[in-house]
Scaffold this motif. Structure first.
Motif, short mmCIF file in Angstrom:
data_model
loop_
_atom_site.label_atom_id
_atom_site.label_comp_id
_atom_site.label_asym_id
_atom_site.label_seq_id
_atom_site.Cartn_x
_atom_site.Cartn_y
_atom_site.Cartn_z
N ARG A 1 2.31 4.34 1.55
CA ARG A 1 1.14 5.20 1.86
C ARG A 1 0.28 5.72 0.68
NH1 ARG A 1 0.11 5.86 7.09
NH2 ARG A 1 1.63 4.95 8.55
N LYS A 2 1.27 6.42 -0.28
CA LYS A 2 0.44 7.02 -1.43
C LYS A 2 -0.80 7.82 -0.94
CE LYS A 2 1.47 2.89 -4.36
NZ LYS A 2 0.87 1.85 -5.44
N GLY A 3 -0.36 8.67 -0.11
CA GLY A 3 -1.48 9.92 0.35
C GLY A 3 -2.20 9.35 1.46
N GLU A 4 -2.09 8.24 1.92
CA GLU A 4 -2.89 7.62 3.22
C GLU A 4 -2.22 8.48 4.38
OE1 GLU A 4 -5.40 7.03 5.52
OE2 GLU A 4 -5.76 5.97 3.72
N HIS A 5 -2.94 9.06 5.18
CA HIS A 5 -2.67 9.96 6.39
C HIS A 5 -2.86 9.02 7.80
CE1 HIS A 5 -1.25 13.40 3.96
NE2 HIS A 5 -2.46 13.35 3.43
N LEU A 6 -3.68 8.27 7.72
CA LEU A 6 -4.21 7.71 8.95
C LEU A 6 -2.96 6.93 9.26
CD1 LEU A 6 -7.98 6.53 8.70
CD2 LEU A 6 -6.85 8.23 10.12
N LEU A 7 -2.58 6.74 10.59
CA LEU A 7 -1.44 6.16 11.13
C LEU A 7 -1.45 4.58 10.61
CD1 LEU A 7 1.30 5.86 12.70
CD2 LEU A 7 -0.12 5.40 14.74
N PHE A 8 -2.40 3.73 10.92
CA PHE A 8 -2.29 2.40 10.76
C PHE A 8 -2.96 1.84 9.46
CE2 PHE A 8 -2.26 2.50 15.63
CZ PHE A 8 -1.02 1.69 15.65
N ILE A 9 -2.14 1.29 8.55
CA ILE A 9 -2.48 0.84 7.27
C ILE A 9 -2.32 -0.48 7.17
CG2 ILE A 9 -1.95 3.16 6.15
CD1 ILE A 9 0.58 1.50 5.10
#
Length: 378
Positions: A281-289
């Motif tokens: 994720r590297k800091g990404e908080h939205l569930l779907f990547i």
């Protein structure tokens, strides 16, 4: 405050604007009624590429009333991005209409607006679409006999006539059976053995089914504020949803564990997904990547494509049914077992009118929405 399209050469803003809309035919009923609000287009008079936004015209109308710039910024935020995209189509068509008829938009009459709406009707557009056009014209702020466009008695009477002549219809005459998709998901390997792609697609579909979710809602799910209970997980949304209004808090999603079969348990799948994506994720908080590098948050159109992929693999005809049909399929399936109040709460409908219009069935048994949905596959 309003623009005279008969003197387009003297108004760079309107000149740019009409350079955009000349690509849109008001008589083309087959064209989808959406477009990107901000585009680079060829300016017809000056021969250069110019960025143009339909809402710049609304901004100009506010600024000409001496409304403070900061207040204008906040007022423009009252239209959600999806609404801006819808309105932009008809604002473009309106200015093209005025240009062709050399109508001074400082002196618009109710007959001009009726003529415009009649043209949309004759091109085959539905009541719902013409109603969007009416709202788009209202957003421009001009008055007809002291009324905003949408509130003028003759305009309201016209829309009533459109509804009677061309009433709103459901997009689908029937819905697909969720058992087909659930059985496909049940037959997949354990979540620990799935590729990240298949794990992602499975999770998206399970949330969409058990929550009757819009694609946009799935996009906004975030891991910030996540709460894990013994048998459930609560997720928050990163922004307001379509159904959110002043005075109503942004809803949350409570996903409940399904003990009869963990292969279709959304909580079991979500826990594995969070574990698998945490180092990516590297800091990404939205569930779907994205399941591919660089693992950024995905758009609503990407999630829609994921859902259609699962439907296709399960055997659903995606040439007929789109991702949005999941809401109808899931709510129709449980309508015989779940109180309508819970269906409205889960699906995000304000009242039973929409639901009853298409799924008016007797409630035979009171059970939770998600359990009834998942049990139907047994």
């Amino acid at each position: 405050m309003y623009y005279d399209t008969s003197t387009v050469a003297n108004s760079e803003l309107v000149e740019q604007f009409l350079g955009t809309i000349d690509r849109y035919s008001v008589s083309d009923s087959s064209r989808k009624d959406y477009t990107d609000d901000s585009q680079y287009v060829q300016s017809t008079s000056f021969g250069r590429q110019t960025p143009v936004s339909c809402f710049s015209i609304i901004r100009k109308s506010f600024e000409d009333r001496q409304i403070p710039k900061r207040a204008v910024d906040i007022m423009l935020a009252s239209w959600k991005p999806s609404t801006q995209k819808q309105y932009s189509v008809y604002i473009r068509r309106w200015f093209l209409f005025c240009s062709k008829r050399e109508i001074n938009t400082l002196q618009v009459t109710v007959n001009d607006v009726l003529d415009f709406l009649t043209q949309l009707f004759d091109s085959g557009l539905s009541y719902d679409t013409i109603n969007i056009a009416r709202s788009a014209l209202s957003s421009l702020g001009f008055l007809l006999d002291g009324f905003v466009v949408g509130q003028h008695p003759l305009i309201k009477r016209f829309l009533n006539g459109v509804f009677n002549l061309r009433p709103s219809k459901a997009r689908y005459k029937d819905v697909w059976d969720v058992n087909i998709v659930l059985k496909y998901l049940k037959n997949l390997p354990d979540v620990r053995l799935l590729t990240l792609k298949n794990l992602t697609l499975k999770l998206a579909m399970l949330i969409a089914l058990t929550q009757a979710s819009r694609v946009q809602s799935l996009k906004l799910l975030t891991l910030e504020g996540l709460r894990q209970g013994h048998n459930s997980i609560v997720l928050q949304y990163s922004n307001s949803l379509k159904q959110c209004k002043p005075g109503r808090r942004v809803p949350y999603v409570e996903l409940k564990e399904y003990f009869p079969d963990k292969n279709i348990c959304v909580v079991h799948t979500l826990r594995e997904y969070i574990k698998r994506t945490e180092p990516l994720r590297k800091g990404e908080h939205l569930l779907f990547i994205s399941y591919l590098k660089p693992y950024h948050a995905v758009t609503a159109s990407t999630i829609s494509r994921w859902l259609k992929t699962v439907m296709h693999l399960a055997g659903i005809d995606i040439n007929v049914y789109k991702a949005h049909s999941i809401r109808g399929a899931s709510t129709s399936k449980v309508s015989q077992f779940v109180p309508i109040k819970e269906i409205l709460s889960v699906a995000g409908w304000n009242n039973a009118t929409t639901f009853n219009r298409f799924y008016n069935r007797d409630i035979q048994q009171q059970r939770s929405f998600s359990d009834s949905l998942l049990d139907s596959s047994q």
